[in-house]
Design a protein around this motif. Structure first.
Motif, PDB file in Angstrom:
ATOM      1  N   MET A   1      12.863   2.460  -9.054  1.00 25.33           N
ATOM      2  CA  MET A   1      11.882   1.503  -9.536  1.00 25.33           C
ATOM      3  C   MET A   1      12.210   0.736 -10.961  1.00 25.33           C
ATOM      4  O   MET A   1      12.337  -0.634 -10.641  1.00 25.33           O
ATOM      5  CB  MET A   1      10.709   2.525 -10.642  1.00 25.33           C
ATOM      6  N   GLU A   2      13.451   1.192 -11.269  1.00 19.33           N
ATOM      7  CA  GLU A   2      13.593  -0.186 -12.737  1.00 19.33           C
ATOM      8  C   GLU A   2      14.903  -0.987 -11.536  1.00 19.33           C
ATOM      9  O   GLU A   2      15.412  -2.016 -11.988  1.00 19.33           O
ATOM     10  CB  GLU A   2      14.342   1.160 -13.751  1.00 19.33           C
ATOM     11  N   THR A   3      15.768  -0.036 -10.599  1.00 23.95           N
ATOM     12  CA  THR A   3      17.152  -1.202 -10.031  1.00 23.95           C
ATOM     13  C   THR A   3      16.796  -1.790  -8.626  1.00 23.95           C
ATOM     14  O   THR A   3      17.051  -2.358  -8.280  1.00 23.95           O
ATOM     15  CB  THR A   3      17.771  -0.352 -10.216  1.00 23.95           C
ATOM     16  N   LYS A   4      16.007  -1.119  -8.212  1.00 28.95           N
ATOM     17  CA  LYS A   4      15.777  -1.665  -6.729  1.00 28.95           C
ATOM     18  C   LYS A   4      13.985  -2.432  -6.594  1.00 28.95           C
ATOM     19  O   LYS A   4      13.852  -3.472  -6.322  1.00 28.95           O
ATOM     20  CB  LYS A   4      15.859  -0.530  -5.449  1.00 28.95           C
ATOM     21  N   VAL A   5      12.769  -1.403  -7.360  1.00 30.71           N
ATOM     22  CA  VAL A   5      11.936  -2.571  -6.777  1.00 30.71           C
ATOM     23  C   VAL A   5      11.278  -3.147  -7.979  1.00 30.71           C
ATOM     24  O   VAL A   5      10.808  -3.864  -7.852  1.00 30.71           O
ATOM     25  CB  VAL A   5      10.186  -1.169  -7.046  1.00 30.71           C
ATOM     26  N   CYS A   6      11.242  -2.900  -8.915  1.00 28.28           N
ATOM     27  CA  CYS A   6      11.268  -4.008 -10.406  1.00 28.28           C
ATOM     28  C   CYS A   6      12.053  -5.190  -9.939  1.00 28.28           C
ATOM     29  O   CYS A   6      10.805  -6.639  -9.934  1.00 28.28           O
ATOM     30  CB  CYS A   6      10.939  -3.590 -11.558  1.00 28.28           C
TER      31      CYS A   6
ATOM     32  N   ALA B   1      -0.179  -9.450  -8.453  1.00 25.29           N
ATOM     33  CA  ALA B   1      -0.830  -8.441  -8.150  1.00 25.29           C
ATOM     34  C   ALA B   1      -0.410  -7.253  -8.032  1.00 25.29           C
ATOM     35  O   ALA B   1      -0.928  -6.096  -8.606  1.00 25.29           O
ATOM     36  CB  ALA B   1      -2.078  -8.114  -6.738  1.00 25.29           C
ATOM     37  N   ILE B   2       0.343  -6.670  -7.471  1.00 24.59           N
ATOM     38  CA  ILE B   2       1.746  -5.437  -7.017  1.00 24.59           C
ATOM     39  C   ILE B   2       1.983  -4.691  -8.490  1.00 24.59           C
ATOM     40  O   ILE B   2       2.047  -3.740  -8.093  1.00 24.59           O
ATOM     41  CB  ILE B   2       2.477  -5.161  -5.821  1.00 24.59           C
ATOM     42  N   MET B   3       2.759  -6.003  -9.274  1.00 26.34           N
ATOM     43  CA  MET B   3       3.241  -5.603 -10.687  1.00 26.34           C
ATOM     44  C   MET B   3       1.299  -5.241 -11.103  1.00 26.34           C
ATOM     45  O   MET B   3       2.224  -3.853 -11.935  1.00 26.34           O
ATOM     46  CB  MET B   3       3.771  -6.812 -10.888  1.00 26.34           C
ATOM     47  N   CYS B   4       0.880  -6.049 -12.205  1.00 27.55           N
ATOM     48  CA  CYS B   4      -0.605  -5.225 -12.419  1.00 27.55           C
ATOM     49  C   CYS B   4      -0.407  -3.854 -11.583  1.00 27.55           C
ATOM     50  O   CYS B   4      -0.786  -2.961 -12.929  1.00 27.55           O
ATOM     51  CB  CYS B   4      -1.130  -6.378 -12.298  1.00 27.55           C
ATOM     52  N   LYS B   5      -0.559  -3.514 -10.428  1.00 25.41           N
ATOM     53  CA  LYS B   5      -1.554  -2.546  -9.701  1.00 25.41           C
ATOM     54  C   LYS B   5      -0.090  -1.138 -10.180  1.00 25.41           C
ATOM     55  O   LYS B   5      -0.782   0.224 -10.566  1.00 25.41           O
ATOM     56  CB  LYS B   5      -0.720  -2.274  -8.724  1.00 25.41           C
ATOM     57  N   VAL B   6       1.134  -1.327 -10.216  1.00 21.78           N
ATOM     58  CA  VAL B   6       2.009  -0.193 -10.100  1.00 21.78           C
ATOM     59  C   VAL B   6       2.345  -0.289 -11.993  1.00 21.78           C
ATOM     60  O   VAL B   6       2.969   0.945 -11.898  1.00 21.78           O
ATOM     61  CB  VAL B   6       3.420  -0.579 -10.026  1.00 21.78           C
ATOM     62  N   VAL B   7       1.594  -1.213 -12.520  1.00 23.80           N
ATOM     63  CA  VAL B   7       2.097  -0.716 -14.478  1.00 23.80           C
ATOM     64  C   VAL B   7       1.162   0.294 -14.777  1.00 23.80           C
ATOM     65  O   VAL B   7       2.190   1.371 -15.633  1.00 23.80           O
ATOM     66  CB  VAL B   7       1.558  -1.779 -15.075  1.00 23.80           C
ATOM     67  N   THR B   8       0.138   0.699 -13.897  1.00 16.55           N
ATOM     68  CA  THR B   8      -0.039   1.829 -14.580  1.00 16.55           C
ATOM     69  C   THR B   8       0.397   3.442 -14.090  1.00 16.55           C
ATOM     70  O   THR B   8       0.158   4.515 -15.003  1.00 16.55           O
ATOM     71  CB  THR B   8      -2.012   1.991 -13.638  1.00 16.55           C
ATOM     72  N   MET B   9       1.076   3.007 -13.526  1.00 21.38           N
ATOM     73  CA  MET B   9       2.037   4.517 -12.819  1.00 21.38           C
ATOM     74  C   MET B   9       3.409   4.416 -13.516  1.00 21.38           C
ATOM     75  O   MET B   9       3.704   4.999 -12.868  1.00 21.38           O
ATOM     76  CB  MET B   9       2.603   4.665 -11.536  1.00 21.38           C
TER      77      MET B   9
ATOM     78  N   ALA C   1       0.990  -1.004  -0.193  1.00 22.43           N
ATOM     79  CA  ALA C   1      -0.065   0.401  -0.004  1.00 22.43           C
ATOM     80  C   ALA C   1       0.918   1.266   0.080  1.00 22.43           C
ATOM     81  O   ALA C   1       1.264   2.362  -0.638  1.00 22.43           O
ATOM     82  CB  ALA C   1      -1.348  -0.203   1.322  1.00 22.43           C
ATOM     83  N   ALA C   2       1.860   1.603   0.574  1.00 25.64           N
ATOM     84  CA  ALA C   2       2.814   2.631   0.798  1.00 25.64           C
ATOM     85  C   ALA C   2       3.690   2.885  -0.740  1.00 25.64           C
ATOM     86  O   ALA C   2       3.847   3.592  -1.426  1.00 25.64           O
ATOM     87  CB  ALA C   2       3.804   2.836   1.576  1.00 25.64           C
ATOM     88  N   LEU C   3       3.682   1.195  -1.560  1.00 30.24           N
ATOM     89  CA  LEU C   3       4.904   1.390  -2.636  1.00 30.24           C
ATOM     90  C   LEU C   3       3.501   2.079  -3.138  1.00 30.24           C
ATOM     91  O   LEU C   3       4.105   3.559  -3.898  1.00 30.24           O
ATOM     92  CB  LEU C   3       5.026   0.492  -3.126  1.00 30.24           C
ATOM     93  N   LEU C   4       2.245   2.130  -3.490  1.00 30.07           N
ATOM     94  CA  LEU C   4       1.338   2.980  -4.129  1.00 30.07           C
ATOM     95  C   LEU C   4       0.704   4.039  -4.309  1.00 30.07           C
ATOM     96  O   LEU C   4       0.857   4.895  -5.278  1.00 30.07           O
ATOM     97  CB  LEU C   4      -0.108   1.680  -4.105  1.00 30.07           C
TER      98      LEU C   4
ATOM     99  N   ASP D   1       3.664 -19.814  -3.318  1.00 25.25           N
ATOM    100  CA  ASP D   1       3.009 -19.413  -4.109  1.00 25.25           C
ATOM    101  C   ASP D   1       2.066 -18.497  -3.728  1.00 25.25           C
ATOM    102  O   ASP D   1       1.824 -17.054  -4.101  1.00 25.25           O
ATOM    103  CB  ASP D   1       2.278 -20.449  -3.980  1.00 25.25           C
ATOM    104  N   ASP D   2       2.642 -17.688  -2.143  1.00 25.17           N
ATOM    105  CA  ASP D   2       2.049 -16.502  -1.443  1.00 25.17           C
ATOM    106  C   ASP D   2       3.076 -15.609  -2.224  1.00 25.17           C
ATOM    107  O   ASP D   2       2.034 -14.340  -2.735  1.00 25.17           O
ATOM    108  CB  ASP D   2       1.657 -16.094  -0.586  1.00 25.17           C
ATOM    109  N   TYR D   3       3.732 -15.763  -2.827  1.00 27.06           N
ATOM    110  CA  TYR D   3       4.497 -14.280  -2.412  1.00 27.06           C
ATOM    111  C   TYR D   3       4.261 -13.997  -4.065  1.00 27.06           C
ATOM    112  O   TYR D   3       4.778 -12.312  -4.621  1.00 27.06           O
ATOM    113  CB  TYR D   3       5.885 -14.737  -2.433  1.00 27.06           C
ATOM    114  N   LYS D   4       4.102 -15.216  -5.148  1.00 28.42           N
ATOM    115  CA  LYS D   4       3.656 -14.917  -6.488  1.00 28.42           C
ATOM    116  C   LYS D   4       2.508 -14.525  -6.515  1.00 28.42           C
ATOM    117  O   LYS D   4       2.496 -13.267  -7.511  1.00 28.42           O
ATOM    118  CB  LYS D   4       3.935 -16.141  -6.718  1.00 28.42           C
ATOM    119  N   ILE D   5       1.442 -14.954  -5.796  1.00 29.77           N
ATOM    120  CA  ILE D   5       0.330 -13.672  -5.843  1.00 29.77           C
ATOM    121  C   ILE D   5      -0.072 -12.848  -5.965  1.00 29.77           C
ATOM    122  O   ILE D   5      -0.156 -12.025  -6.399  1.00 29.77           O
ATOM    123  CB  ILE D   5      -0.629 -14.898  -5.380  1.00 29.77           C
TER     124      ILE D   5
END
Length: 911
Positions: free
Chosen positions: A177-182, A203-211, A161-164, A195-199
């Motif tokens: 974003m390119e060197t640390k987050v992605c 989800a977070i990757m799909c949310k940050v993509v718009t930004m 949530a803080a990242l968003l 599995d839990d981390y992957k899911i």
């Protein structure tokens, strides 16, 4: 124990405790601590106490205390701590290093509390620290990234949530974003990841993509997203990808969508799980917006048809709900003459090429939306006075020769992506636009355009003009006698005409629009051939008629088979004429029109008719007014639907549809439905009422005047307590005043306004007083001083001499508004309104005197007319204000003495 911290806990209502007794509070949650401590300053532990430590030393003590609760308090108060030490650079660095060490705390509640403060700290640093990027990148970004892989679920959720929030505020740099987050997100979405981390990471990757920027998404995240779409082990991953597929398409653009994402989308649409297919149906419009018209028609349309006929009811339901939005992606400004801006404004693109009948199927796909706006006139349809012929409908304008020559300079490598349909429309018009277009002039300009045809203007060669043949097809009627030689000759002529049209279209079979047209004409040709043999085919000898097949007058009767074929041919021709269009694939239109079928409500969705009504303006815009015949019956069916929610939806959008259809179709097809909505339930009538001005301004003056008699009906509601209905009526009447003459305003709107001014609800009275002022301004602006004087006398009797103080207070407000809006000459105001206003300065009710003082001091005395020493009422006005300045009520004294140059205080709540 620090005494300041002890006092903090006592005030918060908590029991005292000692550091060596913290075991009893291990399970004491931070949420239970409450927000009471906010009022006494959380950072009290920094103050000097018995330990003789410096503030930084005391921070160290409590930040790494053995007591969990102490560490939670420090984490929550970090923003205040930074404010305390932000002036000194060394102290600031020490605090930031303390924060970095606290992020490694072993207690999850401390880490979660720390992460909740990160966005606030980042905003503070951004506003107050010149070296914000370096400090934030060095100390805080690593914490956010590390917490994305935290073993505690609550800490991970807080970090996501803080990242968003940080991305929305633009606080994280592209490099971070390119060197640390992605890289962390990519690691978490590896096939071997938990599995839990992957899911969560997907989800977070799909949310940050718009930004993120297009380059970042395309080079770093897109390849992994394509892999995740095909994840065979976790259906949750595929479902998240399907739900966010449209966002990826809109970010990476058309080329990457068609090359990389489209195959994955086809796989997801045929996934074995219905939930994934349902998610694909819901995002279909966004995917379509990111593709070319050819891909949209040839590939996405059949794919959507498969979803709309899916075996799962939930998938079919989602597909039908998205059907209208998907159809709207076929909208082409070059054919509709309208397009939507990003802010939702409906703009008219006026160029002559848009209205050419010969190229109605063409689209300017070589033009970019920004290019169109740079060379075409854009007009936003707002509250515009009607034209001289009584209409306010925008008329198409034709570009000049110079503008036409500029069209040659466009680069045809650009692709026009249709704008997304919006629920609300903002209309615009230009006051200097022509109101009508001469047919002969249109024909002449069309011929000139044909002569000056340039391949840069169109993405394909011009289609042959088949309008004459189509008209002949429409005018062809079935004959009564199948054995008549003239009948056979007519049917043969019909077949020849259809074949002639097909031959003309044959060289253009590579065009999807032409293919759809050929399919329809081929069906018509087949029906005509079944109905009558060709001249080349040998005719079989007719068997001798049996006596029982002869009529009483001896004439031969057609056989049952011939009669059946003739009826079938007639029905087929009518169906073709009714639904013929080449804008969207015919299957999509047929499915959309079937949404009014009662069977659909039973097998798909009980509210399918409501979804059909909601998207109908978008479908109508896509098809254009020339294809309104395809939707007319459907619209009338929806307008008479038994569900009031369906009719309500149409009522809220009928003004939008009127703009799309133009004044002629509106008068013929929408006005009867509009009249029906006026007599419907209040839930339906409010939709008409909210956009009453927008609809009436599109009608001719004579048609518009008919509704003057029906405006009074809006005063009657099913529930008298529904005061918002009357409030909306007053707001609309303020706009409607400009549509009618001053005589009509005085005869009809005046009575409604005065009735609303006496409403039981103050909000309705408040807006009605403004309506009264607008009416008075209309009368004097039109030179009807006698009517204005009559209205003033009526206002004086009704309000100034009202036995209730609310009415007298309203009179003071109206007088002030009249002066501020310059509704009438000040000389007449001083003669007819000012004496009555001054008489209220001695009113026994203080609230009345307050508005009198406000009107005189802030408005009347500021007019140059009353500042003139020669003004007859200047002395009396000055004496009245001085008397109010010594009033026994302090509020009256305040407003009578207030400097007008200072900010005005709103006294609306007093009314």
């Amino acid at each position: 124990m620090d005494p300041y911290l002890t006092n903090c806990l006592v005030i918060a209502g908590l029991s005292l405790y000692f550091e060596d007794g913290h075991d009893d509070l291990d399970d004491f949650g931070f949420d239970d601590y409450g927000t009471e401590c906010d009022g006494i300053r959380i950072t009290a532990f920094l103050d000097a106490g018995q330990d003789n430590l410096t503030p930084l030393g005391r921070l160290e003590k409590y930040a790494f205390s053995e007591n969990v609760f102490n560490r939670q308090i420090v984490a929550r108060g970090l923003l205040d701590v930074l404010r305390e030490f932000s002036d000194n650079e060394n102290d600031f660095i020490s605090v930031m290093e303390t924060v970095a060490r606290m992020s490694e705390d072993g207690e999850p509640t401390v880490r979660a509390e720390l992460m909740e403060q990160i966005p606030n700290i980042a905003m503070f640093l951004h506003e107050s620290r010149p070296n914000f990027p370096a400090a934030f990148s060095r100390y805080l970004v690593p914490i956010v990234v590390r917490y994305l892989t935290d073993p505690n679920n609550q800490v991970r959720k807080t970090s996501q949530a803080a990242l968003l929030v940080l991305l929305e505020q633009g606080l994280i740099s592209k490099a971070d974003m390119e060197t640390k987050v992605c890289p962390v997100l990519l690691d978490l979405t590896e096939p071997s990841s938990d599995d839990d981390y992957k899911i969560e990471a997907v989800a977070i990757m799909c949310k940050v993509v718009t930004m993120l920027s297009k380059d970042t998404v395309e080079h770093l995240l897109l390849p992994r997203f394509c892999e995740l779409c095909s994840d065979a082990r976790l259906f949750q991953v595929r479902k998240v990808c399907a739900a966010n597929f449209g966002e990826f398409c809109s970010i990476v653009g058309q080329e990457a969508t068609e090359k990389l994402l489209m195959p994955k989308f086809f796989d997801l649409c045929s996934d074995s799980l219905w939930g994934i297919r349902k998610a694909c149906a819901e995002c279909f419009m966004m995917v379509s917006n990111s593709t070319s018209p050819e891909v949209r028609r040839s590939k996405l349309s059949p794919l959507f048809i498969s979803l709309i006929s899916d075996q799962s009811r939930w998938v079919r339901q989602a597909a039908f709900q998205s059907l209208g939005r998907f159809i709207s992606t076929f909208a082409n400004p070059s054919t509709t003459g309208l397009h939507f801006r990003e802010d939702g404004a409906l703009l008219e693109l006026s160029t002559i090429s848009f209205s050419l009948p010969h190229f109605s199927g063409c689209s300017l796909n070589s033009l970019n939306c920004s290019d169109i706006s740079s060379c075409h006139t854009e007009r936003t349809i707002t509250h515009t006075p009607p034209n001289q012929d009584g209409r306010a409908t925008p008329s198409p304008e034709h570009v000049s020769t110079a503008d036409s020559e500029e069209l040659h300079n466009f680069d045809n490598s650009h692709t026009l992506v249709p704008e997304e349909m919006h629920g609300s429309f903002t209309h615009t018009n230009s006051s200097d636009s022509p109101t009508a277009t001469n047919n002969a002039k249109n024909t002449k300009e069309a011929e000139q355009t044909d002569e000056n045809f340039n391949s840069f203007h169109y993405w394909r060669s011009p289609l042959p003009d088949i309008s004459g043949e189509l008209e002949m097809l429409k005018e062809e009627e079935p004959t009564e006698n199948c054995n008549d030689s003239k009948s056979n000759h007519g049917k043969q002529a019909t077949s020849d005409q259809i074949q002639k049209v097909l031959d003309c279209l044959q060289p253009h079979m590579d065009d999807p629009d032409v293919q759809a047209q050929v399919q329809v004409l081929s069906a018509a040709l087949k029906a005509a051939q079944l109905d009558s043999p060709t001249d080349d085919s040998p005719t079989e000898p007719q068997p001798e008629l049996q006596p029982e097949l002869q009529t009483e007058n001896g004439a031969d009767s057609p056989s049952a088979e011939s009669e059946s074929l003739e009826v079938q041919s007639e029905i087929e021709c009518k169906r073709i004429n009714l639904r013929f269009q080449n804008v969207i694939p015919q299957q999509l239109l047929d499915q959309y029109l079937s949404m009014t079928d009662p069977a659909r409500a039973q097998t798909v969705d009980t509210e399918i008719a409501k979804h059909c009504a909601f998207s109908l303006p978008g479908v109508a815009l896509t098809l254009g007014r020339q294809n309104w015949h395809c939707l007319k019956d459907t619209y009338e069916t929806l307008a008479t639907d038994v569900q009031w929610k369906v009719r309500r939806t149409l009522a809220f959008s009928i003004h939008e549809l009127a703009v799309i259809l133009g004044d002629q179709l509106t008068a013929a097809d929408l006005v009867p439905i509009f009249n029906g909505f006026l007599k419907d339930l209040d839930e339906v009538r409010i939709g008409v009422l909210k956009h009453l001005y927008d609809f009436l301004k599109l009608l001719h003056a004579d048609k518009r005047r008919e509704y003057l008699y029906q405006l009074q009906e809006f005063m009657v509601t099913d529930n008298s307590r529904n005061w918002r209905f009357r409030y909306e009526l007053a707001e609309q009447l303020i706009l409607i005043i400009e549509l009618y003459s001053h005589y009509d305003v005085y005869d009809y709107l005046r009575e409604i306004a005065l009735t609303l001014c006496s409403d039981k609800v103050s909000e309705v009275r408040w807006i009605s007083y403004k309506l009264v002022v607008e009416i008075l301004q209309k009368l004097y602006a039109c030179g009807a001083d006698d009517l204005g004087l009559n209205f003033i006398n009526e206002l004086t009797v009704r309000f100034c001499h009202c036995p209730k103080w609310v009415g007298r207070q309203a009179f003071a407000f109206i007088c002030q508004a009249v002066v501020e809006e310059d509704c009438m000459p000040m000389e007449q105001f001083s003669q007819h309104l000012l004496p009555s206003l001054l008489s209220l300065s001695s009113d026994p009710v203080a609230n009345v005197r307050v508005l009198v003082a406000k009107a005189l001091r802030q408005s009347v005395m500021e007019k140059a007319y009353f500042k003139d020493p020669g003004c007859a009422c200047a002395d009396e006005l000055e004496e009245t204000v001085m008397a109010l300045q010594s009033d026994k009520d302090r509020d009256v004294r305040f407003f009578a003495s207030l400097d007008p140059n200072k900010g005005l205080i709103d006294t609306a709540p007093l009314i």
